[in-house]
Design an enzyme around this catalytic site. Sequence first.
Site, PDB file in Angstrom:
ATOM      1  CG  PHE A 161      22.173 100.682 126.258  1.00 31.22           C
ATOM      2  CD1 PHE A 161      21.242 101.690 126.481  1.00 31.22           C
ATOM      3  CD2 PHE A 161      22.029  99.914 125.107  1.00 31.22           C
ATOM      4  CE1 PHE A 161      20.194 101.912 125.607  1.00 31.22           C
ATOM      5  CE2 PHE A 161      20.987 100.132 124.219  1.00 31.22           C
ATOM      6  CZ  PHE A 161      20.070 101.135 124.469  1.00 31.22           C
ATOM      7  CB  CYS A 162      27.516 102.114 130.424  1.00 38.90           C
ATOM      8  SG  CYS A 162      27.233 103.817 130.979  1.00 38.90           S
ATOM      9  CB  ALA A 163      27.541  97.909 126.774  1.00 32.79           C
TER      10      ALA A 163
END
Length: 453
Positions: free
Chosen positions: A375-377
Amino acid sequence: MSVSTAAAARTVCAQLPVLGRDVTVPLVTGGEVTYAALDYAASAPALQRVWDDVAAYAPYYGSVHRGAGYLSQLSTDLFENARRTVTEFLDCRPDDQLVFTRSTTDSLNLLARALPADCQVFVFETEHHASLLPWKDARVTYLNAPRTPRQAVETLERALAERDPHGPALVCVTGASNVTGELWPVRELAAAAHAHGARIVLDAAQLAPHHPVSVRELDVDWVAFSGHKLYAPFGSGVLAGRADWLVAADPYLAGGGASRKVTRREDGGVDVEWHESAARHEAGSPNVIGAYSIASACKALTEAGFDSLVAREEYLIAKVRAGLAEVPQVRVLSLFGDDAPRVGVISFVVEGWNSSHFAAALSAEYGIGVRDGLFCAHPLVRTLLGSDPQTQGECGAPEAAPGEKSLNAIRVSFGAGTPDEHVERFVNAVRELVSEGARWQYRTEDGRCVPAV
């Protein structure tokens, strides 16, 4: 939630219909089904009202600023009125500036370019990459993931107490996690920042579509968000807040619109006088349709009433969490615990399943669109999964094959326009997949699980 409250909450869904609510998709097992869009945290579907407003304006589209023609003047008024509408939506201070950008990522990169010399930035490892990565030219202190809201404030206070009190400093924090959906103590973090002479920017990408965001009440210096998460397509975003750092910085992009006056020098060069308004960072032809779509969405959400929107969303969150809790193999990811307030974003893993395989089966066999990956985290998800922080993995592109251990999670997210049937189908699909397994064979293609043909 009482029967009457639930009925009122469902009314909100009817008041804010979204595009795509009647789209049907094919199933690998045969037939078609109405698509259940449960990936709002990536890009929310456009509100029907937003689409209608844009369609009504489209024939009158013209160049923005400086045009003498009627359509140009009309489009300029529309663009600047959109700025005022969004400023009101965010409850900005009278002297704040609001710059239209391309996205939250663009907004935070703009602010990063405007930092004073020798600025120190403090950012939690829990941030989305949009707010974790833009600060590469500053002195950055990365803070460990807190396990309670109070710990978040205490961690920041300790870090700020150790900094050089005479230099500029900026704290960057999310309003609601794009992984867990949990709300962060923004007001308390802002107070801590200001008590130590620092400023604070709020990444409201996941907060603004679900809760009211008041720059004044939260006492943040800047706020950034994206239109595509606020039910407004067309690639537009917002950075709003204090003007001084923005005015003191070189324009984000050099070009027409940002410049007030350009003259030739005797030595053959040019001298430029830049605007001190928001136009300073809006060079080029602005995305008037994108700005207008954000303003339209802001009006629609305000008129629907956030109290009703929050009540509706809490009803859906409770329904999803209760359903997942009945499946022992499911583990919901959380930093702050089960009782933490949150928006409609829930991430989880399923014992014995590769997350990409599970998400592929939800799509192919049930017509449900969710997200899988990191999740781009990446630092946050790896912390929650307890995996090695050095383990490689791409945002949204799991490398494990079906049946192998997945270093990624599954995320379901929803909001305005999500009907009960979509979340009920999702919960039932999770139960069936866990108890009965997938009904189709899947293979890995370009790092993703897809139905085998």
